[in-house]
Write a protein that holds these residues in place. Structure first.
Motif, PDB file in Angstrom:
ATOM      1  N   ARG A 194      -4.285  -0.128   5.348  1.00 41.38           N
ATOM      2  CA  ARG A 194      -3.305  -0.453   5.027  1.00 41.38           C
ATOM      3  C   ARG A 194      -3.381  -2.043   5.083  1.00 41.38           C
ATOM      4  NH1 ARG A 194       1.910   3.170   4.728  1.00 41.38           N
ATOM      5  NH2 ARG A 194       0.995   4.743   3.593  1.00 41.38           N
ATOM      6  N   SER A 248       0.228   3.789  -3.019  1.00 39.91           N
ATOM      7  CA  SER A 248      -0.215   5.040  -2.422  1.00 39.91           C
ATOM      8  C   SER A 248       0.646   6.739  -3.249  1.00 39.91           C
ATOM      9  CB  SER A 248      -0.165   4.992  -0.723  1.00 39.91           C
ATOM     10  OG  SER A 248      -0.230   6.430  -0.356  1.00 39.91           O
ATOM     11  N   MET A 264       0.348  -1.036  -0.240  1.00 34.93           N
ATOM     12  CA  MET A 264       0.242   0.101   0.221  1.00 34.93           C
ATOM     13  C   MET A 264       0.345   1.149  -0.202  1.00 34.93           C
ATOM     14  SD  MET A 264      -2.889  -0.270  -0.132  1.00 34.93           S
ATOM     15  CE  MET A 264      -4.778   0.404   0.688  1.00 34.93           C
ATOM     16  N   GLY A 318      -5.010   4.660   0.098  1.00 34.33           N
ATOM     17  CA  GLY A 318      -3.292   3.688   0.210  1.00 34.33           C
ATOM     18  C   GLY A 318      -2.841   4.596   1.662  1.00 34.33           C
TER      19      GLY A 318
END
Length: 251
Positions: A92, A46, A42, A86
């Motif tokens: 997460r 992100s 993540m 994210g």
């Protein structure tokens, strides 16, 4: 003859190269990270999504003319929302990773595919002013379709992104398989999140290579709008009545 549109500050190739660089960075981070957990996955996604969103928002004003900005704006918005999601700690998780990346991939892939397909379909069609009624010219401003190469690249990237979303849908989130490497005398566990993060890394690598090739490939000079219009429709080039007539040399 109608005047040519003003040159943009940057070209589509610059956007493709920037997107390729960000995708390559994400692929490298996934490949060389020994930890393919949801937190790492993540984090990489992100950062990739947010930076890509900023690049797309910049392209809205620096690359695309008015009328062709909506795909970049929509893609940037979807990427920014997914990237910000994210960054939320409670998301997460394994489920959060799959839900976020799948939603982003399906929505972004559909937008890019539709935008590229529309440009391919409309190329050479509406390049002259048409009458919507006898003696009535269509008042809507003309929007020149994007180059064919750019449109095809959009279709390909859209399809690859949709494939990523579809592939992640078939990965069982709770999957776990233990295996032993005799040479290392160690036992490892292959999990669903490991597969998911690996699929995202593979997608990023493919997109990086494809967009880099597209960005650095030589481009053919664009044909004159009126000439393409005449060849595509069989109609004579249109003359903008509002443009002043050419001044003749009085000498």
């Amino acid at each position: 003859m109608t005047s040519a549109p003003p040159a943009r500050t940057l070209e589509v190739r610059h956007l493709q190269i920037a997107r390729a660089a960000l995708a390559a960075l994400a692929a490298i981070m996934v490949t060389f990270s020994p930890d393919h957990s949801a937190v790492i996955g993540m984090s990489v996604f992100s950062g990739f999504a947010i930076t890509t969103a900023f690049v797309l928002f910049g392209a809205v004003w620096l690359v695309y003319p008015s009328g062709r900005r909506w795909p970049a704006a929509l893609l940037g918005t979807v990427a920014l929302i997914a990237g910000l999601a994210g960054g939320i700690g409670t998301l997460r998780t394994v489920t959060g990773f799959f839900a976020t990346v799948i939603a982003w991939a399906l929505i972004s892939g559909a937008i890019e595919l539709i935008a590229g397909w529309r440009d391919l379909r409309n190329a050479g069609r509406t390049r002259v002013r048409r009458e919507i009624a006898p003696g009535v010219v269509d008042p809507r401003p003309f929007v020149e379709p994007g180059p064919g190469g750019e449109s095809r690249d959009g279709v390909v990237v859209g399809v690859i992104t949709l494939i990523l979303g579809g592939a992640l849908l078939f990965v069982p989130t709770q999957y776990a398989l233990q295996y032993t490497v005799d040479e290392a005398h160690q036992t490892f566990t292959l999990t669903g999140i490991t597969i998911g993060v690996g699929l995202f890394g593979g997608y990023a690598a493919i997109i990086a290579v494809y967009l880099a090739i597209a960005g650095f490939s030589p481009r053919k000079p664009a044909a004159d709008t009126d000439e393409v219009a005449a060849s595509a429709t069989g109609e004579p080039p249109t003359v903008d009545a509002s443009a002043p007539a050419d001044q003749k040399d009085s000498a």
